[in-house]
Enzyme design. Structure first.
Site, PDB file in Angstrom:
ATOM      1  N   SER A  47       0.824  -1.204   0.000  1.00 24.66           N
ATOM      2  CA  SER A  47       0.000   0.000   0.000  1.00 24.66           C
ATOM      3  C   SER A  47       0.865   1.265   0.000  1.00 24.66           C
ATOM      4  O   SER A  47       1.902   1.322   0.657  1.00 24.66           O
ATOM      5  CB  SER A  47      -0.878  -0.006   1.257  1.00 24.66           C
ATOM      6  OG  SER A  47      -1.691   1.141   1.282  1.00 24.66           O
ATOM      7  N   LYS A  71      -3.640   2.162  -2.237  1.00 25.08           N
ATOM      8  CA  LYS A  71      -3.389   3.284  -1.334  1.00 25.08           C
ATOM      9  C   LYS A  71      -4.469   3.244  -0.246  1.00 25.08           C
ATOM     10  O   LYS A  71      -5.606   2.858  -0.519  1.00 25.08           O
ATOM     11  CB  LYS A  71      -3.490   4.581  -2.161  1.00 25.08           C
ATOM     12  CG  LYS A  71      -3.238   5.843  -1.387  1.00 25.08           C
ATOM     13  CD  LYS A  71      -1.767   6.141  -1.246  1.00 25.08           C
ATOM     14  CE  LYS A  71      -1.559   7.374  -0.352  1.00 25.08           C
ATOM     15  NZ  LYS A  71      -0.535   7.178   0.662  1.00 25.08           N
ATOM     16  N   ALA A  96       6.050  11.411   4.704  1.00 22.95           N
ATOM     17  CA  ALA A  96       4.931  11.903   5.506  1.00 22.95           C
ATOM     18  C   ALA A  96       3.906  12.438   4.513  1.00 22.95           C
ATOM     19  O   ALA A  96       3.727  13.646   4.358  1.00 22.95           O
ATOM     20  CB  ALA A  96       5.400  12.984   6.467  1.00 22.95           C
ATOM     21  N   CYS A 156      -2.623   4.774  11.736  1.00 24.43           N
ATOM     22  CA  CYS A 156      -3.255   6.098  11.646  1.00 24.43           C
ATOM     23  C   CYS A 156      -3.460   6.684  13.046  1.00 24.43           C
ATOM     24  O   CYS A 156      -3.820   5.959  13.976  1.00 24.43           O
ATOM     25  CB  CYS A 156      -4.601   5.944  10.943  1.00 24.43           C
ATOM     26  SG  CYS A 156      -5.434   7.509  10.696  1.00 24.43           S
ATOM     27  N   THR A 293       8.963   0.169  -1.204  1.00 26.18           N
ATOM     28  CA  THR A 293       9.870   1.195  -1.723  1.00 26.18           C
ATOM     29  C   THR A 293      10.530   0.757  -3.034  1.00 26.18           C
ATOM     30  O   THR A 293      10.817   1.590  -3.892  1.00 26.18           O
ATOM     31  CB  THR A 293      10.905   1.535  -0.638  1.00 26.18           C
ATOM     32  OG1 THR A 293      10.181   1.929   0.541  1.00 26.18           O
ATOM     33  CG2 THR A 293      11.803   2.678  -1.049  1.00 26.18           C
TER      34      THR A 293
END
Lengths: 341, 267
Positions: A47, A71, A96, A156, A293
């Site tokens: 994600s 996402k 971020a 989150c 990544t």
């Protein structure tokens, strides 16, 4: 059990076929099972590194992947943090982004229909700022055509608990997972653990008690970067999540620990950038792995890993990649694995 | 459609202090590229640096071999690593990416404003304008010092008039490019219509943007950003845009840019 009469005569039909129907040389069975979820191979795009799937169509065939995770989706669209949002660090990067996404409604009406019949498992990543938001997003996604599973992002910030991430409090983890489980009974539930906690296995056990089918780990490690010249944080958000090869040993250890302590199938990730990395995660207990990544610096890297894993299995005489999961050889005298996953 | 190609280094020339001109063979990219687009180059082999670097396509060379040129300056580890790639090495090259410049309409004079290594984007634009038979542009080019002004021969050979500025006054006007741009904009009622194309450091783009909006002259800005993926998925490279009633709006430099209208972004 098939009766003898159903069997094709030996030698007339390739015994193992790839999911797309192409016969393989001396077939290695790449399929893996994660609880109720079956994937055609163990490589899943993570994600936040794969958009909503379609962005990678110029570079690879989605059918070659075990699956991908969207996402993170929230109830309403989110625009995310102000820039700078990313910063490269030694063998890694900080981000971020601020959970920017199109929102669950736009995902269902615009993104998901474009992916129908894409030939790979689509896993929707879900987050919320409150338990109610997690539940509402999960309920909306339950039964959506073409979705293979949900993945809960517990990193989150919880606005009702002073912004502390949901995933750092085991009682909160249990509660959120149980509520989502009830809201989306039809989909396999993957819970993504944060590594920013004293013992990730405790959060994993809480997720199991809440009803998780699979644990995915790890999310990014909190970190920061400072610009000495301006004496300011590089990221506008001050703090970000560290990913990339720099975190691989940390993530590998956490996968090892959760596999041995929790007793749920594990979807491991953290800095995987070659087949060897992925296979190490499988030995440590991952049934499948996510690559994140890597998708940024090598957009075709994920499918290359699938081919490399197949080649490795063939040369090592491994007939089914799933047989590797949890086969780490520990030094003599160490306690045996308490569970098999 | 972008491609990811292991592109062989055909030439790698040093152009004065810290500046290099890299020639890569990547026909699929050369064929599709438009002025203002970029490629993502992987500078090293291992994880240091980890991420690719976005680079403007400086030129697509004529001929059938499909060669592109990248003009760059060593500013950090990625570009230092890139500068060590010898002829014959291969550089993973992903592109062409992003949206290029819109060519100025007929009868409009293009004003190219370059700051420092921002000059790298303009040779391709000059050739595209010539190919489309548009008016000859004027180049306003600023850098720290005379030795940082590169590629002047390219523009001279194509009869592009140049106005130079250096911060230390070692060549041309002393100061920033705005010292040349401002009087030009003040005179605009007397000249033909013009359109500005700017590329350079953010403070320069900010200044050019303000002057252009103030004078009511159309202006396209080619932005630079920290860009982990270049293909629109990481959402890391965003730029702030004029807010609406719900707050700030961010757009991806790689996917919606890197060229934006001056009125579209807030710098």
């Amino acid at each position: 059990m098939r009766r003898r009469a159903d069997r094709a005569p030996r030698g007339t039909v390739p015994r193992v076929r790839a999911a797309a129907g192409r016969p393989r040389k001396r077939g290695v069975d790449l399929s893996v099972d994660l609880g109720p979820l079956r994937l055609k191979n163990p490589i899943v795009a993570a994600s936040g590194t794969f958009g909503y799937g379609t962005d990678f169509l110029p570079y690879l065939d989605l059918r070659d992947l075990g699956g991908f995770v969207t996402k993170g989706l929230s109830l309403l669209p989110r625009r995310g943090n102000a820039p700078p949002r990313t910063c490269e660090t030694p063998s890694g990067m900080l981000n971020a982004i601020g959970l920017a996404n199109v929102g669950v409604e736009a995902f269902l009406s615009e993104k998901l229909p474009a992916l129908r019949d894409c030939g790979t498992a689509i896993i929707a990543n879900v987050f919320g700022e409150t338990q109610e938001e997690y539940v509402a997003v999960a309920r909306r996604l339950n039964g959506a055509p073409g979705l293979a599973a949900l993945e809960l992002n517990l990193s989150c910030p919880n606005t009702e608990k002073g912004g502390l991430a949901f995933g750092v409090s085991p009682p909160v983890v249990r509660q959120v997972v149980a509520a989502v489980r009830r809201a989306a009974p039809d989909l396999p539930l993957i819970v993504k653990l944060t590594p920013n906690i004293t013992d990730v296995a405790v959060a994993g056990s809480a997720a199991r008690e809440g009803g998780a089918d699979v644990l995915s780990l790890v999310n990014t490690f909190l970190g920061m970067a400072i610009d000495l010249e301006t004496r300011r944080p590089v990221l506008d958000n001050v703090v970000g999540g560290l990913s990339g090869p720099a975190i691989k040993p940390l993530a590998l250890y956490m996968v090892h620990r959760v596999y041995r302590e929790v007793g749920l199938p594990v979807l491991g990730m953290g800095g995987i950038s070659c087949a060897e990395d992925a296979l190490e995660f499988m030995l440590a207990g991952s049934a499948a792995v996510q690559v994140g990544t890597l998708n940024f610096f090598d957009p075709t890297g994920s499918v290359r890993l699938v081919r490399e894993i197949e080649a490795w299995c063939r040369s090592a005489g491994v007939r089914a990649v799933r047989d590797l999961t949890g086969t780490l050889r520990l030094p003599a005298g160490r306690p045996p694995a308490p569970c098999s996953g | 459609m972008p491609s990811d190609i292991a592109a062989p280094v055909i030439r790698h020339d040093v152009l004065g202090r810290d500046h290099f001109l890299l020639t890569l063979e990547c026909p699929a990219i050369a064929r599709e590229a438009r002025a203002g687009q970029f490629v993502m180059l992987r500078a090293g082999r291992g994880f240091q640096p980890l991420l690719r670097r976005p680079m403007s396509i400086c030129r697509v060379l004529p001929g059938r071999r499909g060669r592109i040129q990248i003009l760059y300056k060593i500013v950090g580890e990625g570009t230092r690593c890139l500068s060590q790639q010898p002829v014959g090495a291969t550089v993973p090259t992903l592109g062409p990416l992003g949206n290029g410049f819109r060519l100025a309409p007929d009868g409009t004079r293009p004003i190219l404003v370059a700051g420092g290594i921002g000059i790298a984007i303009f040779p391709f634009l000059v050739e595209a304008l010539r190919a489309a038979r548009r008016a000859t542009p004027l180049l306003i080019y600023g850098a720290r010092a005379n030795r940082d002004l590169v590629a002047l021969d390219f523009f001279r050979a194509r009869d592009v008039p140049m106005r130079l500025a250096t911060e230390d006054g070692s060549r041309g006007t002393k100061g920033f490019v705005t010292r040349i741009l401002e009087p030009l904009l003040a005179r605009k009622d007397r000249g033909p219509r013009m359109e500005i194309f700017a590329c350079g450091p953010t403070p320069m783009l900010k200044a050019v943007r303000e002057r252009a909006l103030g004078a009511g002259v159309p202006c396209q800005l080619a932005l630079e950003s920290q860009m982990p993926c270049g293909i629109g998925v990481c959402l890391g490279c965003v730029v702030g845009c004029p807010p609406d009633e719900r707050g700030p709006i961010f757009r991806r430099v790689c996917a919606e840019g890197p060229v934006f209208g001056a009125e579209e972004v807030v710098l």
